[in-house]
Design an enzyme around this catalytic site. Structure first.
Site, PDB file in Angstrom:
ATOM      1  N   GLY A  87     -26.485  18.048 -12.607  1.00 37.58           N
ATOM      2  CA  GLY A  87     -27.816  18.305 -13.148  1.00 37.58           C
ATOM      3  C   GLY A  87     -28.822  17.242 -12.728  1.00 37.58           C
ATOM      4  N   GLU A  90     -29.851  18.306  -9.390  1.00 36.92           N
ATOM      5  CA  GLU A  90     -30.657  19.530  -9.577  1.00 36.92           C
ATOM      6  C   GLU A  90     -32.071  19.163 -10.058  1.00 36.92           C
ATOM      7  OE1 GLU A  90     -27.500  21.308 -12.011  1.00 36.92           O
ATOM      8  OE2 GLU A  90     -27.743  23.113 -10.805  1.00 36.92           O
ATOM      9  N   ALA A 105     -25.574  16.553 -16.200  1.00 37.08           N
ATOM     10  CA  ALA A 105     -25.703  16.989 -17.587  1.00 37.08           C
ATOM     11  C   ALA A 105     -24.844  16.067 -18.444  1.00 37.08           C
ATOM     12  CB  ALA A 105     -25.227  18.430 -17.714  1.00 37.08           C
ATOM     13  N   GLU A 150     -19.838  19.660 -10.055  1.00 39.49           N
ATOM     14  CA  GLU A 150     -19.483  20.534 -11.178  1.00 39.49           C
ATOM     15  C   GLU A 150     -18.123  21.202 -11.013  1.00 39.49           C
ATOM     16  OE1 GLU A 150     -22.472  20.269  -9.860  1.00 39.49           O
ATOM     17  OE2 GLU A 150     -24.030  20.414 -11.387  1.00 39.49           O
TER      18      GLU A 150
HETATM   19  N1  3HC Z   1     -21.989  12.883 -19.272  1.00 36.27           N
HETATM   20  C1  3HC Z   1     -21.604  12.074 -20.275  1.00 36.27           C
HETATM   21  N2  3HC Z   1     -20.993  10.891 -20.084  1.00 36.27           N
HETATM   22  C2  3HC Z   1     -20.807  10.510 -18.803  1.00 36.27           C
HETATM   23  C3  3HC Z   1     -21.196  11.298 -17.716  1.00 36.27           C
HETATM   24  C4  3HC Z   1     -21.820  12.539 -17.985  1.00 36.27           C
HETATM   25  N3  3HC Z   1     -22.244  13.336 -17.000  1.00 36.27           N
HETATM   26  N4  3HC Z   1     -20.860  10.653 -16.584  1.00 36.27           N
HETATM   27  C5  3HC Z   1     -20.296   9.507 -16.945  1.00 36.27           C
HETATM   28  N5  3HC Z   1     -20.262   9.407 -18.287  1.00 36.27           N
HETATM   29  C6  3HC Z   1     -19.753   8.289 -19.079  1.00 36.27           C
HETATM   30  C7  3HC Z   1     -18.259   8.102 -18.913  1.00 36.27           C
HETATM   31  O1  3HC Z   1     -17.539   8.913 -19.814  1.00 36.27           O
HETATM   32  C8  3HC Z   1     -18.096   6.630 -19.205  1.00 36.27           C
HETATM   33  O2  3HC Z   1     -18.126   6.485 -20.607  1.00 36.27           O
HETATM   34  P1  3HC Z   1     -17.274   5.311 -21.318  1.00 36.27           P
HETATM   35  O3  3HC Z   1     -17.830   4.040 -20.761  1.00 36.27           O
HETATM   36  O4  3HC Z   1     -17.528   5.555 -22.750  1.00 36.27           O
HETATM   37  O5  3HC Z   1     -15.846   5.539 -20.905  1.00 36.27           O
HETATM   38  C9  3HC Z   1     -19.393   6.015 -18.650  1.00 36.27           C
HETATM   39  O6  3HC Z   1     -20.305   7.111 -18.549  1.00 36.27           O
HETATM   40  C10 3HC Z   1     -19.246   5.399 -17.288  1.00 36.27           C
HETATM   41  O7  3HC Z   1     -18.613   6.328 -16.424  1.00 36.27           O
HETATM   42  P2  3HC Z   1     -17.538   5.865 -15.340  1.00 36.27           P
HETATM   43  O8  3HC Z   1     -16.541   4.972 -15.976  1.00 36.27           O
HETATM   44  O9  3HC Z   1     -17.060   7.092 -14.668  1.00 36.27           O
HETATM   45  O10 3HC Z   1     -18.465   4.980 -14.388  1.00 36.27           O
HETATM   46  P3  3HC Z   1     -18.448   4.850 -12.807  1.00 36.27           P
HETATM   47  O11 3HC Z   1     -19.499   3.885 -12.482  1.00 36.27           O
HETATM   48  O12 3HC Z   1     -17.052   4.632 -12.331  1.00 36.27           O
HETATM   49  O13 3HC Z   1     -18.880   6.282 -12.246  1.00 36.27           O
HETATM   50  C11 3HC Z   1     -20.217   8.274 -12.084  1.00 36.27           C
HETATM   51  C12 3HC Z   1     -20.174   6.777 -12.477  1.00 36.27           C
HETATM   52  C13 3HC Z   1     -20.024   8.413 -10.569  1.00 36.27           C
HETATM   53  C14 3HC Z   1     -21.563   8.798 -12.469  1.00 36.27           C
HETATM   54  C15 3HC Z   1     -19.082   9.026 -12.804  1.00 36.27           C
HETATM   55  O14 3HC Z   1     -19.136   8.709 -14.181  1.00 36.27           O
HETATM   56  C16 3HC Z   1     -19.157  10.517 -12.687  1.00 36.27           C
HETATM   57  O15 3HC Z   1     -18.706  11.064 -11.703  1.00 36.27           O
HETATM   58  N6  3HC Z   1     -19.684  11.183 -13.715  1.00 36.27           N
HETATM   59  C17 3HC Z   1     -19.675  12.627 -13.800  1.00 36.27           C
HETATM   60  C18 3HC Z   1     -20.728  13.228 -12.931  1.00 36.27           C
HETATM   61  C19 3HC Z   1     -20.713  14.723 -13.100  1.00 36.27           C
HETATM   62  O16 3HC Z   1     -19.692  15.367 -13.107  1.00 36.27           O
HETATM   63  N7  3HC Z   1     -21.898  15.294 -13.205  1.00 36.27           N
HETATM   64  C20 3HC Z   1     -22.021  16.714 -13.335  1.00 36.27           C
HETATM   65  C21 3HC Z   1     -21.966  17.069 -14.780  1.00 36.27           C
HETATM   66  S1  3HC Z   1     -21.959  18.822 -15.008  1.00 36.27           S
HETATM   67  C22 3HC Z   1     -23.552  19.271 -14.779  1.00 36.27           C
HETATM   68  O17 3HC Z   1     -24.385  18.471 -14.424  1.00 36.27           O
HETATM   69  C23 3HC Z   1     -23.874  20.700 -15.067  1.00 36.27           C
HETATM   70  C24 3HC Z   1     -25.216  21.098 -14.548  1.00 36.27           C
HETATM   71  O18 3HC Z   1     -25.073  21.693 -13.298  1.00 36.27           O
HETATM   72  C25 3HC Z   1     -25.880  22.076 -15.467  1.00 36.27           C
END
Ligand code: 3HC
Ligand code: NAI
Length: 697
Positions: A101, A104, A62, A124
């Site tokens: 997400g 998912e 998400a 998450e």
């Molecule tokens: N939403 C918005 N921005 C995101 C994002 C997300 N899910 N994931 C990464 N970004 C952004 C980061 O803030 C960063 O922005 P910036 O360049 O402005 O600082 C950019 O993307 C790159 O991220 P990283 O520096 O972390 O890049 P990496 O290549 O090192 O890692 C990644 C990539 C493994 C995808 C890592 O970013 C990550 O773990 N992201 C989060 C994943 C996550 O937690 N997903 C679950 C979200 S909650 C959800 O999905 C709820 C659902 O169940 C309803």
């Protein structure tokens, strides 16, 4: 469909492409584009669809930036239910990291094909959330209860191969993902394969004890956290309820998580960690120097761990010690650490051998003539450090970066010992350096921009979370710690015990209590530092009398088997020691302190607000770039609970007015020396602003 989702027809297959850099997060536009594409494909001549992504990864979750804002349709669970309900087969093609997400989304498709380098997961929980778009209901239907609990509670991604083993992925390929996905979709269409809807499966029943055991383990595994018990409940619902009811419960608990201050704190940490990597005022076109080899001076506690951090990232290291005996000792400890990693299954034997092979030893600075970066990690003696930097200046090639791992010394003075202060900065690692994630990068007055930029970029290569600090005594972390430790000692002598002070902070969420930390680090370190100071500069004796007496009695902490506690020689298990309590009471009496019990709330407030107050000064002085940087330092370097968001976020969450009132109460009781409120705190309260608002100034 729109700017971020494209739909084209390739023969009999509809190809839906998401292209929303950097990580294809499920923003409103992506959700809308996917919905429109699915609906378009439903009514055209195609026989099946493929969803895939451009760029470095399949959808990574998400869009966290949308959290906390009003919901915008289509909502993800509704979209994914519509994906799953499609009458035409949909194949998800996974590469990079299909997370949250994003995974998912893949689970709501009917078939999943993945590159072997792909990873899938539901992280998450690391944001204080649970999978809120069917993940807790669909994963158990495909992989069973136990594997689901592990995947969702750990938040750790798993490799595509492992995902295939447990039923979450159908096919793994090594190249040409899109071509393979198209061929797979064609074959499924041709063979009239069923439209497999995961929600129509049932979850294999497991005994209640499975859930009970996992719940019992959460006390240790997820101490203090609110999302994990909710995850267990959701997975249990997948087994006991219909898909619709289970998903309804998942939605309710997801909303509860989203409102929970813990998730607010963890989301703050997610962005704080990423923002910390950026240096304010440094433009993107500042070049980066090439770092292929590193020299490390001093192979003791820190030097060995630093050497491993670089070798583990494939960078060759030359370790310089004072003589052969010291060098052998240092290299032997490195060998033992690698052997330990292999034994614990953290590294394969061959990988450990490769890493170890990158570390060589020397006893002469001439071995450093060609390295790109040198990190000095010798004893904390300013004159020794300056002498070493003067020698490095002569021994190292022009353009080599010279760094010190000093904990407290003035990096400007160290830089001034060379003819190239622009190449000098601090790289303050934390012990054990090959494990701890934090790196304080100390920017001295003359440090060149490209040197700073190089080291920030390098920190990512060695998998550290870097935070920039200005020069001051103790930099960000250790400077703040002084007030925290002072209050720990004062609480102890005014009425506490090692156990009560430790328990207050541990139960609040710290990884370790402050008294135990002192025993671990060695009480002699502070003792020696105090001995080097004239008595009048040592501050209030109540804050150091007890540790001084312990050191003089040979109780140095864990290393001597005794400190504030007594430690078992084999297991290191700690036990309370009545002798120590007697010493505390005796020293209190000698200082004329009348002891009275102090409750846990006061202990926590005194220690944590001491951190906050000093953090405010650090911000005012520009030592830290932003409050979030301080939070990153404390969470990654000092065992501060991430779910409280670091000391500065915590202060905002409690309310700066409340923090100030409590500090003023302490000032009235204990005096101005320790408790004068930081001017920035007073100013923000006066203006009715939070630290987060101040950051946006
Ligand atoms: N939403 C918005 N921005 C995101 C994002 C997300 N899910 N994931 C990464 N970004 C952004 C980061 O803030 C960063 O922005 P910036 O360049 O402005 O600082 C950019 O993307 C790159 O991220 P990283 O520096 O972390 O890049 P990496 O290549 O090192 O890692 C990644 C990539 C493994 C995808 C890592 O970013 C990550 O773990 N992201 C989060 C994943 C996550 O937690 N997903 C679950 C979200 S909650 C959800 O999905 C709820 C659902 O169940 C309803
Ligand atoms: P240590 O005492 O374990 O190791 C220092 C090593 O330096 C010894 O092996 C010694 O033989 C070697 N050495 C001394 N003079 C030398 C010289 N001229 N040339 C080459 N080698 C020399 O010390 P430790 O704990 O590793 O600390 C090193 C530095 O790191 C200090 O500045 C300390 O403040 C800092 N630091 C320590 C942390 C810790 O938790 N121990 C954490 C972060 C920083």
């Amino acid at each position: 469909m729109n700017d971020v989702v494209n739909y084209v027809i390739d023969g009999n297959i509809g190809v839906i492409t998401v292209n929303s850099p950097p990580v294809n997060a499920l923003s409103q536009a992506v959700r809308q584009g996917l919905l429109d594409a699915i609906r378009a494909a439903a009514s055209d001549d195609t026989e099946a669809m493929v969803i895939h992504c451009e760029g470095r990864t399949f959808i990574a979750g998400a869009d966290i930036k949308e959290f906390g804002k009003p919901h915008a349709e289509p909502l993800l669970p509704d979209l994914l239910n519509e994906v799953e309900a499609s009458e035409k087969i949909i194949v998800a093609a996974l590469h990079g990291t299909a997370l949250g997400g994003g995974f998912e989304t893949a689970l709501s498709c009917h078939y999943r094909i993945a590159l072997d380098s792909a990873k899938v997961g539901l992280p998450e929980v690391k944001l204080g959330l649970l999978p809120g778009a069917g993940g807790t209901q669909r994963v158990p239907r495909l992989a069973g209860v136990e594997a689901s609990l592990e995947l969702i509670l750990s938040g750790a991604p798993i490799a595509a191969g492992r995902a295939a083993e447990i039923g979450l992925v159908d096919k793994v390929v090594s190249t040409d993902l899109l071509a393979e996905a198209l061929a797979y979709a064609r074959q499924l269409a041709k063979t009239r394969a069923p439209v497999r809807r995961t929600s129509e499966l049932t979850v294999e029943n497991v005994d209640d004890s499975v859930f009970d055991n996992v719940s019992a383990g959460l006390g240790k595994r997820a101490r203090g956290q609110t999302a994990p018990p909710r995850i267990v409940e959701c997975v249990r619902s997948a087994m006991t309820m219909s898909f619709e009811d289970g998903q309804k419960r998942e939605r309710e608990l997801f909303s509860e998580c989203m409102q929970d201050p813990q998730s607010v704190a963890l989301r703050h940490m997610f962005f704080a960690e990423r923002v910390a990597a950026k240096v304010a005022g440094l433009s993107d076109d500042v070049p980066i120097r090439d770092v292929k080899s590193v020299g490390i001076i001093g192979g003791g506690t820190m030097g060995g761990g630093i050497a491993m951090s670089f070798a583990n990232a494939g960078i060759s290291v030359t370790l310089v010690e004072i003589n052969n005996k010291a060098l052998r000792r240092g290299l032997t400890i490195i060998d033992q650490n690698y052997a330990g990693s292999v034994k614990r299954g953290k590294l394969s034997e061959s990988k450990a051998a490769d890493c170890r092979g990158l570390i060589s030893g020397a006893t002469d600075y001439s071995a450093l003539g060609d390295v790109d970066l040198v990190i000095e990690a010798v004893f904390e003696d300013p004159e020794l450090k300056k002498d070493i930097f003067a020698r490095l200046d002569k021994a190292c090639k022009p353009g080599a970066i010279l760094a010190t791992n000093t904990s407290y010394q003035d990096v400007n003075e160290i830089a001034a010992a060379t003819m190239r202060p622009q190449d000098v900065l601090g790289m303050h690692f934390f012990s054990p350096a090959h494990i701890m994630k934090l790196l304080e990068v100390v920017r001295a007055d003359k440090t060149a921009d490209d040197v700073l930029n190089t080291v920030m970029a390098l920190s990512k290569r060695i998998r550290k979370v870097a935070v920039v600090s200005g020069v001051c005594y103790g930099f960000i972390g250790n400077r703040m710690l002084q007030g925290y430790f002072r209050e720990a000692q004062l609480c102890l002598i005014e009425g506490g015990s090692p156990e009560s002070v430790d328990a207050a902070l541990y139960d609040w969420g710290m990884a370790m209590g402050p008294i135990s930390v002192g025993d671990l680090a060695g009480l002699d370190v502070g003792y020696k530092a105090r001995q080097a100071q004239p008595e009048e500069e040592r501050g209030d004796p109540a804050a150091y009398r007890v540790p001084d007496v312990l050191v003089e009695a040979g109780r140095l902490g864990q290393k001597s088997g005794k400190g504030f506690y007594t430690y078992d020689a084999d297991t290191r298990a700690r036990t309370s020691d009545p002798d120590v309590q007697a010493i505390i009471e005796r020293e209190a009496a000698a200082l004329g302190i009348e002891r009275s019990p102090i409750d846990a709330e006061e202990i926590v407030d005194r220690l944590i607000y001491a951190l906050v107050n000093e953090g405010m000064r650090i911000l005012e002085e520009g030592i830290a770039q932003r409050p979030g940087d301080i939070d990153v330092v404390y969470v990654y370097g000092y065992g501060f609970p991430a779910w409280r968001g670091g000391p500065m976020h915590y202060a905002d969450a409690v309310g700066l007015g409340n923090v100030l009132s409590r500090i003023e109460e302490f000032r009235n009781r204990f005096g101005d020396d320790n408790w004068a409120p930081a001017p920035l705190l007073e100013k923000l309260v006066r203006e009715g602003r939070t630290l987060a608002e101040w950051t946006e100034r």
